[in-house]
Design an enzyme around this catalytic site. Structure first.
Site, mmCIF file in Angstrom:
data_model
loop_
_atom_site.group_PDB
_atom_site.id
_atom_site.type_symbol
_atom_site.label_atom_id
_atom_site.label_comp_id
_atom_site.label_asym_id
_atom_site.label_seq_id
_atom_site.Cartn_x
_atom_site.Cartn_y
_atom_site.Cartn_z
ATOM 1 N N TYR A 95 37.927 -99.488 28.122
ATOM 2 C CA TYR A 95 39.064 -99.103 28.961
ATOM 3 C C TYR A 95 39.583 -97.698 28.679
ATOM 4 C CZ TYR A 95 41.341 -100.578 24.659
ATOM 5 O OH TYR A 95 41.688 -100.722 23.343
ATOM 6 N N GLY A 96 38.920 -96.980 27.786
ATOM 7 C CA GLY A 96 39.432 -95.660 27.394
ATOM 8 C C GLY A 96 38.346 -94.611 27.323
ATOM 9 N N GLU A 103 35.206 -97.049 15.925
ATOM 10 C CA GLU A 103 36.590 -97.521 16.117
ATOM 11 C C GLU A 103 37.310 -97.688 14.782
ATOM 12 O OE1 GLU A 103 37.936 -97.271 18.827
ATOM 13 O OE2 GLU A 103 36.560 -97.771 20.448
#
Length: 122
Positions: free
Chosen positions: A7-8, A74
């Protein structure tokens, strides 16, 4: 193969999409309305159990090696967990770690993170 919902900055056309170069785009989709997406500055983050909106993003088929590489990328900021998408399919998604402060970060009420913010922030 694994389904990964992004989503990014991992989306097509964004700075970290190169991490998905060995992956196959499936479709644009969204989550159920169970989350809140925040603007963390240069990237977004999703927090659980705050039903503000659906989260818009892209679904990819990724191999185990790519998933491992993205886990490392991440780092400690995000944790990978399963999420139910709007069509009831299940995919991996990264959520902001509960140990990372997001106080003062604006909510993206539209559910769509973009480089250019527009009027969808509170």
């Amino acid at each position: 193969m694994n389904l990964l919902f992004v989503y990014g900055t991992l989306k097509r056309g964004y700075v970290n999409h190169h991490l998905l170069e060995r992956s196959t785009f499936v479709l644009e989709t969204c989550t159920e309305k169970k989350f809140q997406i925040l603007d963390m500055g240069d990237f977004p983050a999703v927090v659980k159990d705050v039903p503000v909106s659906t989260i818009d993003g892209e679904l990819f088929n990724v191999d185990d090696s790519t998933l491992s590489d993205i886990d490392a990328f991440e780092g400690e900021w995000f944790s990978r967990e399963e999420v139910v998408l709007q069509d009831s399919s299940i995919a991996w998604m990264y959520f902001l770690s509960e140990y990372v402060s997001h106080e003062g970060c604006p909510s993206i009420t539209s559910g769509t993170w973009q480089k250019d913010k527009g009027d969808n922030y509170e």
